[in-house]
Design a protein around this motif. Structure first.
Motif, mmCIF file in Angstrom:
data_model
loop_
_atom_site.group_PDB
_atom_site.id
_atom_site.type_symbol
_atom_site.label_atom_id
_atom_site.label_comp_id
_atom_site.label_asym_id
_atom_site.label_seq_id
_atom_site.Cartn_x
_atom_site.Cartn_y
_atom_site.Cartn_z
ATOM 1 N N ALA A 1 3.697 8.247 19.917
ATOM 2 C CA ALA A 1 5.158 8.148 19.912
ATOM 3 C C ALA A 1 5.779 9.419 19.328
ATOM 4 C CB ALA A 1 5.596 6.934 19.101
ATOM 5 N N THR A 2 6.866 9.899 19.934
ATOM 6 C CA THR A 2 7.551 11.107 19.468
ATOM 7 C C THR A 2 9.003 10.778 19.121
ATOM 8 O OG1 THR A 2 8.216 11.749 21.707
ATOM 9 C CG2 THR A 2 6.097 12.589 20.903
ATOM 10 N N TRP A 3 9.621 11.631 18.325
ATOM 11 C CA TRP A 3 10.998 11.393 17.871
ATOM 12 C C TRP A 3 12.011 11.327 19.006
ATOM 13 C CZ3 TRP A 3 11.488 9.095 13.599
ATOM 14 C CH2 TRP A 3 10.632 9.358 12.522
ATOM 15 N N PRO A 4 11.920 12.148 20.051
ATOM 16 C CA PRO A 4 12.902 12.040 21.141
ATOM 17 C C PRO A 4 12.899 10.687 21.840
ATOM 18 C CG PRO A 4 11.806 14.175 21.231
ATOM 19 C CD PRO A 4 11.054 13.338 20.226
ATOM 20 N N ARG B 1 9.305 14.113 8.268
ATOM 21 C CA ARG B 1 8.882 14.664 9.564
ATOM 22 C C ARG B 1 8.654 16.162 9.458
ATOM 23 N NH1 ARG B 1 14.231 14.467 9.332
ATOM 24 N NH2 ARG B 1 15.536 16.030 10.388
ATOM 25 N N ALA B 2 7.734 16.653 10.295
ATOM 26 C CA ALA B 2 7.452 18.083 10.336
ATOM 27 C C ALA B 2 8.377 18.787 11.325
ATOM 28 C CB ALA B 2 5.992 18.313 10.726
ATOM 29 N N THR B 3 8.693 18.117 12.439
ATOM 30 C CA THR B 3 9.600 18.675 13.448
ATOM 31 C C THR B 3 10.482 17.556 13.988
ATOM 32 O OG1 THR B 3 8.101 18.272 15.317
ATOM 33 C CG2 THR B 3 7.839 20.360 14.130
ATOM 34 N N ASP B 4 11.532 17.940 14.716
ATOM 35 C CA ASP B 4 12.436 16.945 15.293
ATOM 36 C C ASP B 4 11.944 16.402 16.634
ATOM 37 O OD1 ASP B 4 14.261 17.041 13.210
ATOM 38 O OD2 ASP B 4 15.421 18.666 14.127
ATOM 39 N N ASP B 5 10.923 17.022 17.184
ATOM 40 C CA ASP B 5 10.439 16.569 18.489
ATOM 41 C C ASP B 5 8.936 16.273 18.495
ATOM 42 O OD1 ASP B 5 9.512 19.114 18.201
ATOM 43 O OD2 ASP B 5 10.325 19.890 20.087
ATOM 44 N N GLY B 6 8.325 16.222 17.307
ATOM 45 C CA GLY B 6 6.892 16.000 17.228
ATOM 46 C C GLY B 6 6.507 14.536 17.178
ATOM 47 N N LEU B 7 5.242 14.298 16.895
ATOM 48 C CA LEU B 7 4.708 12.938 16.784
ATOM 49 C C LEU B 7 5.250 12.269 15.519
ATOM 50 C CD1 LEU B 7 1.016 13.801 17.712
ATOM 51 C CD2 LEU B 7 2.619 12.529 19.144
ATOM 52 N N ILE B 8 5.582 11.004 15.640
ATOM 53 C CA ILE B 8 6.154 10.269 14.507
ATOM 54 C C ILE B 8 5.099 9.980 13.455
ATOM 55 C CG2 ILE B 8 7.241 8.092 13.816
ATOM 56 C CD1 ILE B 8 8.545 8.017 16.612
ATOM 57 N N PHE B 9 3.955 9.496 13.892
ATOM 58 C CA PHE B 9 2.903 9.086 12.950
ATOM 59 C C PHE B 9 1.854 10.187 12.843
ATOM 60 C CE2 PHE B 9 4.927 5.282 14.594
ATOM 61 C CZ PHE B 9 5.300 4.678 13.414
ATOM 62 N N SER B 10 2.277 11.289 12.294
ATOM 63 C CA SER B 10 1.414 12.454 12.119
ATOM 64 C C SER B 10 1.923 13.252 10.936
ATOM 65 C CB SER B 10 1.417 13.317 13.385
ATOM 66 O OG SER B 10 0.802 14.565 13.155
ATOM 67 N N HIS C 1 1.474 16.372 10.557
ATOM 68 C CA HIS C 1 1.832 17.712 11.006
ATOM 69 C C HIS C 1 2.762 17.699 12.214
ATOM 70 C CE1 HIS C 1 -1.323 19.128 8.310
ATOM 71 N NE2 HIS C 1 -2.119 18.220 8.846
ATOM 72 N N GLY C 2 2.916 16.541 12.840
ATOM 73 C CA GLY C 2 3.801 16.445 13.996
ATOM 74 C C GLY C 2 3.166 16.835 15.305
ATOM 75 N N THR C 3 1.967 17.397 15.250
ATOM 76 C CA THR C 3 1.312 17.856 16.478
ATOM 77 C C THR C 3 -0.034 17.200 16.721
ATOM 78 O OG1 THR C 3 0.342 19.720 15.261
ATOM 79 C CG2 THR C 3 2.434 20.114 16.392
ATOM 80 N N LEU D 1 0.823 -1.198 0.000
ATOM 81 C CA LEU D 1 0.000 0.000 0.000
ATOM 82 C C LEU D 1 0.865 1.260 0.000
ATOM 83 C CD1 LEU D 1 -2.717 -0.913 2.683
ATOM 84 C CD2 LEU D 1 -2.911 -1.081 0.195
ATOM 85 N N SER D 2 0.259 2.378 -0.328
ATOM 86 C CA SER D 2 0.957 3.655 -0.256
ATOM 87 C C SER D 2 1.364 3.930 1.187
ATOM 88 C CB SER D 2 0.052 4.783 -0.756
ATOM 89 O OG SER D 2 -0.311 4.565 -2.101
ATOM 90 N N ALA D 3 2.505 4.564 1.339
ATOM 91 C CA ALA D 3 3.065 4.799 2.670
ATOM 92 C C ALA D 3 2.371 5.975 3.354
ATOM 93 C CB ALA D 3 4.559 5.051 2.579
ATOM 94 N N THR D 4 1.210 5.714 3.919
ATOM 95 C CA THR D 4 0.489 6.737 4.683
ATOM 96 C C THR D 4 0.845 6.613 6.158
ATOM 97 O OG1 THR D 4 -1.407 5.294 5.087
ATOM 98 C CG2 THR D 4 -1.422 6.609 3.048
ATOM 99 N N ALA D 5 0.502 7.637 6.938
ATOM 100 C CA ALA D 5 0.755 7.588 8.381
ATOM 101 C C ALA D 5 -0.009 6.440 9.020
ATOM 102 C CB ALA D 5 0.366 8.915 9.028
ATOM 103 N N GLY D 6 -1.247 6.199 8.572
ATOM 104 C CA GLY D 6 -2.048 5.113 9.133
ATOM 105 C C GLY D 6 -1.471 3.753 8.837
#
Length: 386
Positions: free
Chosen positions: A242-245, A286-295, A297-299, A217-222
């Motif tokens: 889950a977050t990147w840190p 990724r949208a940010t270095d400290d945001g949510l991994i599976f998002s 927008h990261g938030t 399948l296409s690589a979606t966040a879900g």
């Protein structure tokens, strides 16, 4: 002769404490304190709520009990019309909100705290939310629950319990004259079907085919979140938040903080190469270095239903995301010689034996790494055989 003192009223532990001549101090496990007057009305024993200790002192409670005793002996109404009317008693909706405010502080799960009130707002308030709380009785409770009793049985049972909590709270506050039991409500409704309380799980032997399908399948966040959840045998909420840190790419570990774990203990997940590959793909967008991994927008985290929708779109509407933990457990039991305590540690289960839990401090990280590597190899075996 009175038995209670002002100091005893303040310090008494949970239970019913007699003062004499039918007056009791009722102390709940929550610490709330109220006065109850026990008497005989029309040949039936009644427990009449006088109000909370915060509003009625010991002396005032004795005076109120004495007044009621005289009224009952003289055959007079035990409450005057002025003290228990629609104008002076809150509605059920108002009482429910007051009850919710009083008890929600003891809940660690704020999602449950919100759903507690929402369920009443959706299914109960439209039926009798505006009725004075002292007039709510079993027949009208049955009327509210009848439309959902078989349609959403578990929710209906929870709502029945919550209604009872509100009515108990109203009695303690002096808004209802007596305690109420709602046992007859369930007996006056159809028998609910017996439900299997376990999460529907995919047989582990079918997991490789599903993983191969997901991989195409296409690589979606879900899709990535579902694959990551399956590979690590974790709960969906642990993946969604889950977050990147939390990721150590060098050590190939994912450290989930205690606040997000069911057992409130930090959990270190050894990551297979397949799990790391998913993270590398997510890291590149990724949208940010400290945001949510599976998002995206990261938030904003994925909803509970996102991963379930991926399964549903593939024709697995009866399979739950949580059920893949059972698939992993069955695979480990039938295809490996891994001791149960290591599998339990991989699932972040709590040891039932307190003594064993106190002495077994190791997290079996190296052995769990081998286990998760083998699980990933099995999960991708259909792709490897193509």
């Amino acid at each position: 002769m009175p038995n209670l003192t002002a100091l005893q009223v303040k310090n008494a532990g949970p239970g019913r404490h007699a003062d004499g001549r039918g007056l009791y101090l009722l102390v709940r496990e929550s610490g709330s304190r109220s006065w109850v007057f026990r008497c005989q009305v029309d040949g039936k024993r009644q427990d009449l709520g006088l109000g909370p200790v915060s509003k009625l002192s010991l002396a005032q409670a004795r005076a109120e009990a004495a007044t009621l005793r005289i009224r009952i002996q003289n055959g007079e109404p035990w409450r005057s019309e002025k003290t228990m009317t629609a104008e002076t008693t809150p509605t059920f909706a108002a009482a429910a909100r007051a009850c919710h405010t009083a008890i929600k502080g003891g809940w660690s799960n704020q999602r449950h705290a919100a759903s507690w009130l929402i369920s009443l707002e959706q299914h109960v308030f439209p039926v009798f939310g505006e009725l004075p709380v002292h007039l709510v009785a079993s027949p009208i409770v049955r009327e509210a629950l009848a439309p959902i009793w078989l349609k959403i049985p578990e929710t209906a049972r929870r709502i029945l319990q919550r209604i009872g909590t509100v009515l108990d709270f109203a009695h303690i506050q002096g808004w209802r004259p007596d305690e109420v039991t709602l046992r007859s409500v369930a007996r006056a409704l159809p028998r609910q079907p017996v439900e299997d309380s376990h999460y529907a799980a995919m047989p582990y032997i079918e997991v490789p085919v599903l993983v191969a399908t997901l991989h195409r399948l296409s690589a979606t966040a879900g899709r990535d979140a579902l694959l990551f959840t399956i590979l690590n045998a974790v709960r969906s909420g642990e993946t969604r938040l889950a977050t990147w840190p939390e990721i150590d790419f060098e050590a190939r570990t994912w450290t989930i903080p205690a606040c997000r774990m069911k057992m409130k203990r930090r959990h270190i997940v050894p990551l297979s190469l397949a799990a790391v590959a998913i993270l590398n793909r997510r890291h590149s967008v990724r949208a940010t270095d400290d945001g949510l991994i599976f998002s995206n927008h990261g938030t904003r985290p994925l909803s509970d239903m996102t991963m379930s929708k991926v399964l549903r779109d593939l024709g697995h509407s009866k399979i739950t995301v949580h059920g893949f933990r059972s698939s992993f457990t069955d695979w480990a039991a039938e295809r490996t010689r891994t001791p149960k305590e290591i599998v339990d540690k991989a699932l972040a289960h709590k040891l039932a034996d307190r003594v064993e839990a106190a002495y077994r401090r190791t997290d079996f990280l190296d052995r769990r790494r081998n286990l998760m590597r083998a699980w990933a190899t099995f999960a991708f075996s259909s792709l490897q055989s193509e």
